[in-house]
Design a protein around this motif. Structure first.
Motif, mmCIF file in Angstrom:
data_model
loop_
_atom_site.group_PDB
_atom_site.id
_atom_site.type_symbol
_atom_site.label_atom_id
_atom_site.label_comp_id
_atom_site.label_asym_id
_atom_site.label_seq_id
_atom_site.Cartn_x
_atom_site.Cartn_y
_atom_site.Cartn_z
ATOM 1 N N PHE A 141 18.569 -16.808 -24.635
ATOM 2 C CA PHE A 141 17.249 -16.288 -24.259
ATOM 3 C C PHE A 141 17.370 -15.286 -23.116
ATOM 4 N N LEU A 142 18.186 -15.627 -22.109
ATOM 5 C CA LEU A 142 18.364 -14.723 -20.973
ATOM 6 C C LEU A 142 18.996 -13.408 -21.413
ATOM 7 N N LEU A 143 19.978 -13.489 -22.302
ATOM 8 C CA LEU A 143 20.621 -12.275 -22.794
ATOM 9 C C LEU A 143 19.631 -11.413 -23.581
ATOM 10 N N SER A 144 18.837 -12.079 -24.426
ATOM 11 C CA SER A 144 17.843 -11.346 -25.215
ATOM 12 C C SER A 144 16.782 -10.721 -24.314
ATOM 13 N N ALA A 145 16.388 -11.469 -23.273
ATOM 14 C CA ALA A 145 15.414 -10.927 -22.329
ATOM 15 C C ALA A 145 15.982 -9.704 -21.613
ATOM 16 N N GLY A 146 17.296 -9.738 -21.378
ATOM 17 C CA GLY A 146 17.949 -8.595 -20.750
ATOM 18 C C GLY A 146 17.882 -7.360 -21.633
ATOM 19 N N PHE A 147 18.083 -7.557 -22.950
ATOM 20 C CA PHE A 147 17.965 -6.422 -23.880
ATOM 21 C C PHE A 147 16.534 -5.864 -23.875
ATOM 22 N N TYR A 148 15.565 -6.785 -23.783
ATOM 23 C CA TYR A 148 14.164 -6.344 -23.776
ATOM 24 C C TYR A 148 13.831 -5.575 -22.494
ATOM 25 N N LEU A 149 14.312 -6.065 -21.358
ATOM 26 C CA LEU A 149 13.959 -5.453 -20.071
ATOM 27 C C LEU A 149 14.712 -4.149 -19.823
ATOM 28 N N PHE A 150 15.966 -4.131 -20.270
ATOM 29 C CA PHE A 150 16.810 -2.989 -19.914
ATOM 30 C C PHE A 150 17.203 -2.108 -21.105
ATOM 31 N N GLY A 151 16.709 -2.475 -22.297
ATOM 32 C CA GLY A 151 17.018 -1.662 -23.466
ATOM 33 C C GLY A 151 16.400 -0.276 -23.353
ATOM 34 N N ARG A 152 17.114 0.711 -23.845
ATOM 35 C CA ARG A 152 16.643 2.097 -23.719
ATOM 36 C C ARG A 152 15.751 2.519 -24.882
ATOM 37 N N SER A 153 15.961 1.938 -26.029
ATOM 38 C CA SER A 153 15.146 2.321 -27.189
ATOM 39 C C SER A 153 14.091 1.260 -27.464
ATOM 40 N N SER A 154 13.026 1.677 -28.124
ATOM 41 C CA SER A 154 11.953 0.736 -28.452
ATOM 42 C C SER A 154 12.434 -0.313 -29.457
ATOM 43 N N ALA A 155 13.341 0.084 -30.349
ATOM 44 C CA ALA A 155 13.876 -0.858 -31.341
ATOM 45 C C ALA A 155 14.647 -1.976 -30.652
ATOM 46 N N THR A 156 15.452 -1.606 -29.661
ATOM 47 C CA THR A 156 16.222 -2.599 -28.908
ATOM 48 C C THR A 156 15.294 -3.547 -28.175
ATOM 49 N N LYS A 157 14.230 -2.978 -27.587
ATOM 50 C CA LYS A 157 13.277 -3.813 -26.856
ATOM 51 C C LYS A 157 12.560 -4.785 -27.793
ATOM 52 N N LYS A 158 12.192 -4.328 -28.987
ATOM 53 C CA LYS A 158 11.505 -5.189 -29.946
ATOM 54 C C LYS A 158 12.400 -6.343 -30.403
ATOM 55 N N VAL A 159 13.662 -5.991 -30.726
ATOM 56 C CA VAL A 159 14.608 -7.028 -31.155
ATOM 57 C C VAL A 159 14.861 -8.011 -30.019
ATOM 58 N N GLY A 160 15.047 -7.481 -28.812
ATOM 59 C CA GLY A 160 15.292 -8.331 -27.654
ATOM 60 C C GLY A 160 14.129 -9.277 -27.400
ATOM 61 N N PHE A 161 12.913 -8.756 -27.509
ATOM 62 C CA PHE A 161 11.730 -9.584 -27.272
ATOM 63 C C PHE A 161 11.611 -10.687 -28.322
ATOM 64 N N SER A 162 11.803 -10.303 -29.584
ATOM 65 C CA SER A 162 11.696 -11.284 -30.675
ATOM 66 C C SER A 162 12.728 -12.393 -30.528
ATOM 67 N N LEU A 163 13.967 -12.010 -30.246
ATOM 68 C CA LEU A 163 15.025 -13.010 -30.073
ATOM 69 C C LEU A 163 14.773 -13.880 -28.860
ATOM 70 N N ALA A 164 14.268 -13.280 -27.794
ATOM 71 C CA ALA A 164 13.983 -14.049 -26.582
ATOM 72 C C ALA A 164 12.961 -15.144 -26.867
ATOM 73 N N VAL A 165 11.921 -14.803 -27.615
ATOM 74 C CA VAL A 165 10.896 -15.790 -27.955
ATOM 75 C C VAL A 165 11.488 -16.911 -28.806
ATOM 76 N N ILE A 166 12.294 -16.527 -29.801
ATOM 77 C CA ILE A 166 12.905 -17.526 -30.691
ATOM 78 C C ILE A 166 13.815 -18.471 -29.918
ATOM 79 N N PHE A 167 14.701 -17.899 -29.089
ATOM 80 C CA PHE A 167 15.647 -18.736 -28.347
ATOM 81 C C PHE A 167 14.946 -19.594 -27.303
ATOM 82 N N LEU A 168 13.851 -19.096 -26.739
ATOM 83 C CA LEU A 168 13.103 -19.899 -25.774
ATOM 84 C C LEU A 168 12.473 -21.107 -26.458
ATOM 85 N N ILE A 169 11.944 -20.900 -27.662
ATOM 86 C CA ILE A 169 11.355 -22.009 -28.422
ATOM 87 C C ILE A 169 12.431 -23.032 -28.784
ATOM 88 N N ILE A 170 13.590 -22.528 -29.233
ATOM 89 C CA ILE A 170 14.696 -23.432 -29.594
ATOM 90 C C ILE A 170 15.161 -24.221 -28.376
#
Length: 250
Positions: A141-170
């Motif tokens: 979750f922390l790694l995915s949140a890092g992609f969301y916060l520091f990702g340069r492209s919108s696609a990276t941010k979207k993937v990072g956000f989605s994964l962060a939510v999934i891993f946080l739930i898990i």
């Protein structure tokens, strides 16, 4: 019907090496293998009395008691093994077959299929196993949140956000499962009847009205205690009082 599994289990299968180095455990296994079941469970009991336990120890002890025809003791130790290793299919299978030989056939209260499915998922691992999954998922979750916060492209941010939510739930779900399994170990709320035949009373007193009769090997839920009496509930929802000397807490 598949015969009951009464082969010995080595502690290493459960990821616990304590007993693989204990001469008493090896001695008990040898006695069991040679058909000396009473001597085997005496050795296994001596290990428990020294303050050590494992799913393998309880499982082998249950098998030894089963071989000598002591059904309540076998069920008790299978139940204790299952508390430590709820994911183990052999323990669960032996326990179910042992219950089939008890005198009381109690109908279970119907459980909603989603609730049953949820419980089966929760029993796929023990407390420590779920805790490990929770930690791993939180790191992801922390790694995915890092992609969301520091990702340069919108696609990276979207993937990072989605994964962060999934891993946080898990992570949260695994932590909840771990806490539940741990609570079951600490707060033992079930017991096995050890008296051949016992009257369940309407009140915590020998003069109470007899509500129904239960026999050895039956599992009851412990609701509350008053003096030397337990208020118990059966799987069909029936309740009553039983003296503490008639049951053994799992």
């Amino acid at each position: 019907m598949k015969p009951i599994i009464l082969t010995l289990t080595l502690s290493v299968i459960f990821g616990i090496n304590t007993f693989s180095q204990d001469d008493r455990f090896k001695q008990g296994n040898e006695l069991y293998a040679n058909g000396n079941f009473e001597e085997a469970f005496e050795v296994y009991e001596s290990i428990l009395q020294s303050g050590l336990e494992s799913p393998a120890l309880y499982y082998n002890l249950g098998n030894a008691y089963y071989k000598t025809g002591e059904l309540p003791e076998a069920i008790l130790n299978y139940e204790r093994a299952l508390l430590l290793a709820p994911q183990d299919a052999d323990i669960r299978y032996n326990l179910e077959l042992a219950y089939e030989q008890t005198a009381d056939k109690i109908d279970k209260v119907e459980v909603f299929f989603l609730t049953k499915w949820f419980r089966s998922i929760r029993n796929l691992n023990d407390s420590d196993g779920w805790a490990v999954y929770s930690i791993i998922a939180f790191v992801l979750f922390l790694l995915s949140a890092g992609f969301y916060l520091f990702g340069r492209s919108s696609a990276t941010k979207k993937v990072g956000f989605s994964l962060a939510v999934i891993f946080l739930i898990i992570s949260g779900t695994s932590f909840g499962f771990s806490s539940y399994q741990k609570e079951k170990l600490v707060d033992r709320r079930h017991a096995i009847i050890f008296t051949p035949t016992v009257n369940i009373k309407s009140s915590p007193d020998t003069s109470g009205t007899n509500l129904f009769v239960l026999h050895e090997g039956t599992k009851v839920e412990l609701i509350s205690k008053l003096g030397e009496w337990w208020n118990v509930r059966l799987q069909d929802g029936s309740e009553g009082w039983i003296h503490e000397s008639d049951v053994e807490v799992i």
